[in-house]
Motif scaffolding. Structure first.
Motif, mmCIF file in Angstrom:
data_model
loop_
_atom_site.group_PDB
_atom_site.id
_atom_site.type_symbol
_atom_site.label_atom_id
_atom_site.label_comp_id
_atom_site.label_asym_id
_atom_site.label_seq_id
_atom_site.Cartn_x
_atom_site.Cartn_y
_atom_site.Cartn_z
ATOM 1 N N ILE A 89 -1.441 6.230 6.837
ATOM 2 C CA ILE A 89 -2.814 6.022 6.359
ATOM 3 C C ILE A 89 -3.306 7.259 5.626
ATOM 4 C CG2 ILE A 89 -5.217 5.647 7.056
ATOM 5 C CD1 ILE A 89 -4.010 4.043 9.482
ATOM 6 N N ASN A 90 -3.129 8.419 6.242
ATOM 7 C CA ASN A 90 -3.652 9.652 5.648
ATOM 8 C C ASN A 90 -2.933 10.061 4.371
ATOM 9 O OD1 ASN A 90 -5.765 10.034 7.462
ATOM 10 N ND2 ASN A 90 -4.436 11.050 8.928
ATOM 11 N N SER A 91 -1.672 9.675 4.240
ATOM 12 C CA SER A 91 -0.943 9.992 3.002
ATOM 13 C C SER A 91 -1.228 8.957 1.920
ATOM 14 C CB SER A 91 0.558 10.058 3.270
ATOM 15 O OG SER A 91 1.070 8.771 3.548
ATOM 16 N N GLN A 92 -1.864 7.861 2.322
ATOM 17 C CA GLN A 92 -2.155 6.747 1.428
ATOM 18 C C GLN A 92 -0.889 6.268 0.716
ATOM 19 O OE1 GLN A 92 -5.516 7.683 -1.054
ATOM 20 N NE2 GLN A 92 -6.842 7.954 0.696
ATOM 21 N N SER A 93 0.204 6.293 1.478
ATOM 22 C CA SER A 93 1.497 5.885 0.949
ATOM 23 C C SER A 93 1.582 4.378 0.809
ATOM 24 C CB SER A 93 2.624 6.338 1.892
ATOM 25 O OG SER A 93 2.632 7.728 2.008
ATOM 26 N N SER A 94 2.306 3.953 -0.187
ATOM 27 C CA SER A 94 2.585 2.537 -0.370
ATOM 28 C C SER A 94 3.913 2.261 0.317
ATOM 29 C CB SER A 94 2.668 2.214 -1.858
ATOM 30 O OG SER A 94 3.015 0.876 -2.031
ATOM 31 N N THR A 147 -2.371 -0.999 4.024
ATOM 32 C CA THR A 147 -3.129 -1.284 2.801
ATOM 33 C C THR A 147 -4.485 -1.907 3.144
ATOM 34 O OG1 THR A 147 -1.118 -1.545 1.500
ATOM 35 C CG2 THR A 147 -3.114 -2.570 0.624
ATOM 36 N N LEU A 190 -6.720 0.887 4.385
ATOM 37 C CA LEU A 190 -7.175 1.727 3.264
ATOM 38 C C LEU A 190 -8.243 1.024 2.436
ATOM 39 C CD1 LEU A 190 -3.753 3.245 2.162
ATOM 40 C CD2 LEU A 190 -5.643 4.445 3.301
ATOM 41 N N ASN A 191 -8.117 -0.286 2.259
ATOM 42 C CA ASN A 191 -9.116 -1.042 1.509
ATOM 43 C C ASN A 191 -10.454 -1.108 2.243
ATOM 44 O OD1 ASN A 191 -7.459 -1.575 -0.700
ATOM 45 N ND2 ASN A 191 -6.672 -3.457 0.193
ATOM 46 N N VAL A 246 -12.816 2.565 2.578
ATOM 47 C CA VAL A 246 -13.624 3.008 1.440
ATOM 48 C C VAL A 246 -15.086 2.592 1.602
ATOM 49 C CG1 VAL A 246 -11.672 3.032 -0.156
ATOM 50 C CG2 VAL A 246 -13.102 0.983 0.007
#
Length: 122
Positions: free
Chosen positions: A67-72, A82, A85-86, A89
């Motif tokens: 989550i913190n790296s916002q990796s896919s 995902t 993360l969505n 915001v």
């Protein structure tokens, strides 16, 4: 089908408990999917409660790092990350942090309660 319990505690900035949830998930989930789902449910609960700032704590370091790296990530866990993360915001501030299991005892107890419960509801 396997039962997995998740426990969620929502606290305000002073540490007072504002809400808590114990939920059971019935599926053959990988433990990482269960942990990611618990974080997702926590984010959803904080949003529903109208919080603008939140700190999500989890003992699932792999998920917290994703989550913190916002990796896919191309996997079932990646889809849940995902979704998280969505949603985050929508907060003015949302911190996702790792805590050791012994520092997360209340949520762990709620998760155990969820497994013993007959309810699938949130």
């Amino acid at each position: 089908m396997k039962k997995v319990g998740i426990g969620i505690i929502v606290r305000d900035s002073s540490g007072a408990v504002m809400a808590s949830v114990s939920q059971i998930i019935r599926a053959g989930y990988d433990p990482l999917i269960a942990e990611a789902t618990a974080i997702l449910r926590g984010v959803q609960l904080a949003l529903e409660a109208g919080f603008w700032h939140c700190i999500i704590e989890s003992n699932a370091q792999v998920i917290v790092n994703l989550i913190n790296s916002q990796s896919s990530v191309s996997s079932d866990v990646g889809l849940i990350v995902t979704d998280i993360l969505n949603l985050i915001v929508n907060f003015r501030e949302c911190i996702i942090s790792f805590v050791r299991r012994n520092a997360n005892k209340a949520a762990h107890c709620l998760a155990k309660l969820g497994v013993m419960s007959d309810s699938d509801g949130f």
